[in-house]
Design an enzyme around this catalytic site. Structure first.
Site, PDB file in Angstrom:
ATOM      1  N   ARG A  57       0.846  -1.203   0.000  1.00 52.54           N
ATOM      2  CA  ARG A  57       0.000   0.000   0.000  1.00 52.54           C
ATOM      3  C   ARG A  57       0.877   1.247   0.000  1.00 52.54           C
ATOM      4  NH1 ARG A  57      -1.512   1.898   4.542  1.00 52.54           N
ATOM      5  NH2 ARG A  57      -2.108  -0.071   5.489  1.00 52.54           N
ATOM      6  N   TYR A 109     -17.416  15.864 -15.046  1.00 57.00           N
ATOM      7  CA  TYR A 109     -17.779  14.448 -15.116  1.00 57.00           C
ATOM      8  C   TYR A 109     -18.842  14.122 -14.043  1.00 57.00           C
ATOM      9  CZ  TYR A 109     -17.318   9.397 -14.807  1.00 57.00           C
ATOM     10  OH  TYR A 109     -17.591   8.061 -14.774  1.00 57.00           O
ATOM     11  N   ASP A 181      -8.846  17.815 -14.584  1.00 60.12           N
ATOM     12  CA  ASP A 181      -9.112  16.464 -15.089  1.00 60.12           C
ATOM     13  C   ASP A 181      -8.736  16.450 -16.572  1.00 60.12           C
ATOM     14  OD1 ASP A 181     -10.279  14.149 -16.159  1.00 60.12           O
ATOM     15  OD2 ASP A 181     -11.934  14.169 -14.727  1.00 60.12           O
ATOM     16  N   LYS A 206      -9.642   5.357 -19.615  1.00 56.91           N
ATOM     17  CA  LYS A 206     -10.008   5.807 -20.953  1.00 56.91           C
ATOM     18  C   LYS A 206      -8.796   5.719 -21.900  1.00 56.91           C
ATOM     19  CE  LYS A 206     -13.717   6.526 -18.603  1.00 56.91           C
ATOM     20  NZ  LYS A 206     -14.064   7.795 -18.004  1.00 56.91           N
TER      21      LYS A 206
HETATM   22  C1  LIG Z   1     -14.495   8.158 -16.705  1.00 61.93           C
HETATM   23  C2  LIG Z   1     -14.119   9.494 -16.189  1.00 61.93           C
HETATM   24  C3  LIG Z   1     -13.843   9.699 -14.831  1.00 61.93           C
HETATM   25  C4  LIG Z   1     -13.990   8.600 -13.798  1.00 61.93           C
HETATM   26  O1  LIG Z   1     -13.042   7.603 -13.982  1.00 61.93           O
HETATM   27  P1  LIG Z   1     -13.266   6.060 -13.543  1.00 61.93           P
HETATM   28  O2  LIG Z   1     -12.009   5.431 -13.966  1.00 61.93           O
HETATM   29  O3  LIG Z   1     -14.482   5.580 -14.270  1.00 61.93           O
HETATM   30  O4  LIG Z   1     -13.479   6.060 -12.073  1.00 61.93           O
HETATM   31  C5  LIG Z   1     -13.446  10.962 -14.443  1.00 61.93           C
HETATM   32  N1  LIG Z   1     -13.343  11.980 -15.320  1.00 61.93           N
HETATM   33  C6  LIG Z   1     -13.611  11.822 -16.628  1.00 61.93           C
HETATM   34  C7  LIG Z   1     -13.482  12.983 -17.549  1.00 61.93           C
HETATM   35  C8  LIG Z   1     -14.022  10.581 -17.109  1.00 61.93           C
HETATM   36  O5  LIG Z   1     -14.298  10.430 -18.410  1.00 61.93           O
END
Ligand SMILES: *Cc1c(COP(=O)(O)O)cnc(C)c1O
Length: 389
Positions: A57, A109, A181, A206
């Site tokens: 961890r 998001y 983000d 993604k």
């Molecule tokens: C999918 C997504 C998230 C969340 O990510 P997870 O891996 O599904 O927890 C956050 N921000 C954006 C822009 C996303 O497309």
């Protein structure tokens, strides 16, 4: 002979950094791929000298290779890997304390919106959602207890553009922590730390992972002091990414540039084609002439990305289209080798009241196309038949 891991210069081009990121050769064996250290704990050979790693961890060599990899790509100081994008975002927001206030992009998001409005609000972390394309709205949202600013650009699903440099400069003056983000752009297209942002977040699920087979999140900090605070939270909360996933993510990231280049080239063609199609009411893509944020986007990014949203005219037409397409998978998520078609009104934004959705351009006719690596002519032929049906 020079150890391959010592031959790294920060001045290499991005494509080279993707392959030779500094930890790609195993120090112990010379293996060409980072070994999966599938161990939860580490033997103390000498009690007087604690080992470099003592518990996974707190630190695992496989995860650390990934963490240094993303830090290098974003041009930051420290990187951290988490069990999902939301896990990374939750950890970042816990840099704040009860009584603090954060200004957030209004079309952030959905999971980030939910975290702020159903969890962090109970811990007395307050948030205000503003249209960040309008600088005056950001300034007006500042309160005496404002401590941070959270951006997402391009935003989802209507791809609005925030002027990162301008907002980060203002936030620095105001001594606010800036977070961004960067999931839609990836460090190949956009490097927010170079534009003045303090902390960059990814849903690596993604484009970075890129194959719809791993859930992961990443954070990169601009400086060491902030890095130490994130490290303490990651270890304290236990929001770490597992070893197998860390390895799988690195496997995917090596091809980031070639995947992004190919998908973006197709996305540009698709957006142009859609904008000329009589059956399409509106197209959202920062690379299209007429997109209100195109100029700002071009000043802060090296590409337009692979996500194109468009309005099929009505909810009925959108649902018919989703039933007729044969190539993309119909699903939430984006940024994969396969094209992914999403329907925000019934998927990612279903929880949002219809009026709020409409006000943000998320109409019942809106669909979001994440362009994969298929041949663009096939994708266009497929959409042609689906739109005509
Ligand atoms: C999918 C997504 C998230 C969340 O990510 P997870 O891996 O599904 O927890 C956050 N921000 C954006 C822009 C996303 O497309």
């Amino acid at each position: 002979m020079t150890h391959p891991n010592d031959r790294h210069a920060g001045d290499r081009e991005f494509a080279t950094k993707l392959i030779h990121f500094g930890a790609e050769i195993d120090e112990a064996t010379g293996a060409s791929s980072v070994p999966i250290y599938q161990a939860s704990t580490f033997h103390h050979f000498d009690l007087e000298q604690p080992p470099k790693h003592d518990y996974s961890r707190s630190g695992n060599p496989t995860r650390e290779a990934l963490e240094s990899y993303i830090a290098l790509l974003e041009g930051g100081t420290r990187g951290f890997a988490f069990s999902s994008g939301m896990s990374a975002i939750s950890t970042a927001f816990l840099l704040l304390s009860a009584g603090d206030h954060v200004i957030v992009t209004e079309d952030v998001y959905g999971g980030t919106y939910r975290l702020l409005t159903t969890v962090l609000n109970r811990l007395a972390i307050e948030s205000t959602f503003v249209d960040m394309t309008d600088f005056e709205q950001v300034v007006a949202a500042r309160r005496p207890n404002t401590k941070a600013l959270f951006m997402e650009t391009p935003s989802n699903p209507t791809l609005k553009i925030t002027d990162i440099r301008r907002i980060a400069a203002w936030a620095k003056e105001q001594e606010l922590l800036t977070m961004l983000d960067n999931t839609f752009m990836t460090p190949y297209h956009q490097r927010p730390i170079e534009l003045g942002v303090d902390l960059v977040i990814h849903s690596a699920t993604k484009f970075l992972g890129g194959h719809s087979d791993v859930l992961a999140g990443l954070i990169v900090t601009a400086d060491e002091a902030l890095g130490r605070r994130v490290k303490a939270l990651q270890n304290g909360l236990g929001t770490v990414l597992g070893t197998q996933e860390s390895w799988l993510l690195m496997r995917g990231m090596k091809t980031l540039q070639v995947r992004m280049e190919a998908s973006e080239r197709s996305a540009r063609k698709l957006a142009q084609w859609l904008s000329e199609h009589p059956g399409v009411a509106r197209v959202y893509y920062p690379g299209l002439d007429g997109h209100p944020g195109k100029e700002i986007h071009e000043r802060q990014s090296q590409g337009y990305g692979a996500v194109v949203s468009f309005d099929a005219g009505s909810g009925e037409k959108a649902r018919r289209l989703l039933g007729k397409v044969r190539i993309p998978i119909v699903a939430v998520s984006l940024g994969a080798v396969e094209s992914i078609l999403s329907y925000p009104a019934m998927m990612s934004h279903a929880a949002m009241p219809a009026e709020v959705r409409a006000a943000r351009g998320i109409t019942d006719g809106l669909v979001r196309y994440s362009v994969g690596l298929e041949d663009i002519d096939d994708l266009i032929r497929d959409l042609t038949q689906a739109l005509e049906a």
